[in-house]
Design a protein around this motif. Sequence first.
Motif, PDB file in Angstrom:
ATOM      1  N   PHE A 109       0.819  -1.210   0.000  1.00 42.69           N
ATOM      2  CA  PHE A 109       0.000   0.000   0.000  1.00 42.69           C
ATOM      3  C   PHE A 109       0.851   1.258   0.000  1.00 42.69           C
ATOM      4  O   PHE A 109       0.586   2.214  -0.746  1.00 42.69           O
ATOM      5  N   LYS A 176      -2.623  -7.847  -3.134  1.00 45.36           N
ATOM      6  CA  LYS A 176      -2.270  -6.431  -3.247  1.00 45.36           C
ATOM      7  C   LYS A 176      -0.993  -6.251  -4.055  1.00 45.36           C
ATOM      8  O   LYS A 176      -0.898  -5.320  -4.871  1.00 45.36           O
ATOM      9  N   LYS A 179      -1.906  -6.549  -7.604  1.00 48.62           N
ATOM     10  CA  LYS A 179      -2.607  -5.348  -8.076  1.00 48.62           C
ATOM     11  C   LYS A 179      -1.635  -4.206  -8.323  1.00 48.62           C
ATOM     12  O   LYS A 179      -1.686  -3.541  -9.368  1.00 48.62           O
ATOM     13  N   ILE A 243      -9.135  -4.370  -2.197  1.00 50.17           N
ATOM     14  CA  ILE A 243      -7.873  -4.479  -2.927  1.00 50.17           C
ATOM     15  C   ILE A 243      -8.096  -4.674  -4.419  1.00 50.17           C
ATOM     16  O   ILE A 243      -7.415  -4.066  -5.253  1.00 50.17           O
TER      17      ILE A 243
END
Length: 392
Positions: A109, A176, A179, A243
């Motif tokens: 993140f 994540k 992504k 996510i």
Amino acid sequence: MTSDSAAAALSSSAAASLVDKLIHKLLHNEDADGKFLLPLEDGRVIDTKGWNGWEWTHGVALYALFEHHELTSSRTSLAIIHDWFAARRKEGGTTKNINTMAALLSLAFVYERDPDSHTEYKDWLVEWAEWVMADAVNGGLPKTQEGGFQHITYDSENKGQLWDDTLMMTVLPLAKIGKVLGVQRYIEEAKYQFLLHIKYLYDAVTGLWFHGWTFEGRHHFAGAHWARGNCWITLAIPLFFHILGDDQDLADHASPLSKHLIGTLEAQLDALLPLQDPATGLFHTLLKYKDSYVESSASAGFAAGALLALRFGLIKDADKQRKYRALADAALKGVVDMIAEDGELQQTSFGTAMGHDLDFYRNIPITPMPYGQALALLAIVEHMALDASPRA
């Protein structure tokens, strides 16, 4: 407790004060007598209570700090995350296992927010994700039958075992990373792991989740519906949608995968409704057994997960929205009542291995832990975020 009364009971200033206390205790918690240290055969000693170790306890806390930063723009919380990773990098990292992977969720993140300033993070993200994807023969994460993520830890191989913790600790970070880096095979593997863990750990009779499953003997160990293990699911399903929100399998809530995940979450929340302790708003550490103690970290996780599901629009039925909000509000009130003046979330159970009988869970010691602080922080932040959301 209604949403209006919950908001009145937790004003913005009161919430901010509690958040500061929780974070302070998170950073200053100590294992003064060494009772909870984890000595390893190679001579290392893992500190799961203090802030300067690397374990799932820290991974959960790092994500809660990121959510606090994301929702309040707190520079302090973001700085704590970067400082933690800088210190761990200076130490040379740690052994890869299911639990230590948890820290990579927040790393992905924060890298996503500012990739140019933290290019060194990308190397770690790729390294850990490739370890998860590789098989044990090639130095990767051992897999169970059907390709499940075997729940290896610092001190135990847990051969052939699937645990409900794994979705939160390893599968969400993998999703994540996929992504952020645009690696579709990571994302597809994460989807498969959700489906496989539901297949073996979801209890269709109750709607709750078993703590673990083993392919060696094919059973659920003690058959425990352990509270904190269940709360990882309440959190993991909404966060999976968060996510991968624009993924074609999840963006459309009517798609087969979305319907399966949301239905599983709703079944669990429905099962939790009658199990909430009416006196405290908390949940028992063995969810169906009132002779087991009420446990704060799981209760905070249930509150945060229900609030996330509501904030992300996963719950369409108005009656269920009302019931789940009431569950979250009552749990949050119980959690707030358990926050001591020094910021400690009281009534938090220690890290819990796989139990072979129910008394194992009844006897887990109670002690302040980073994930207790973190889950309380997350519940408070999500309460504030949902009330500020247009959907609230």
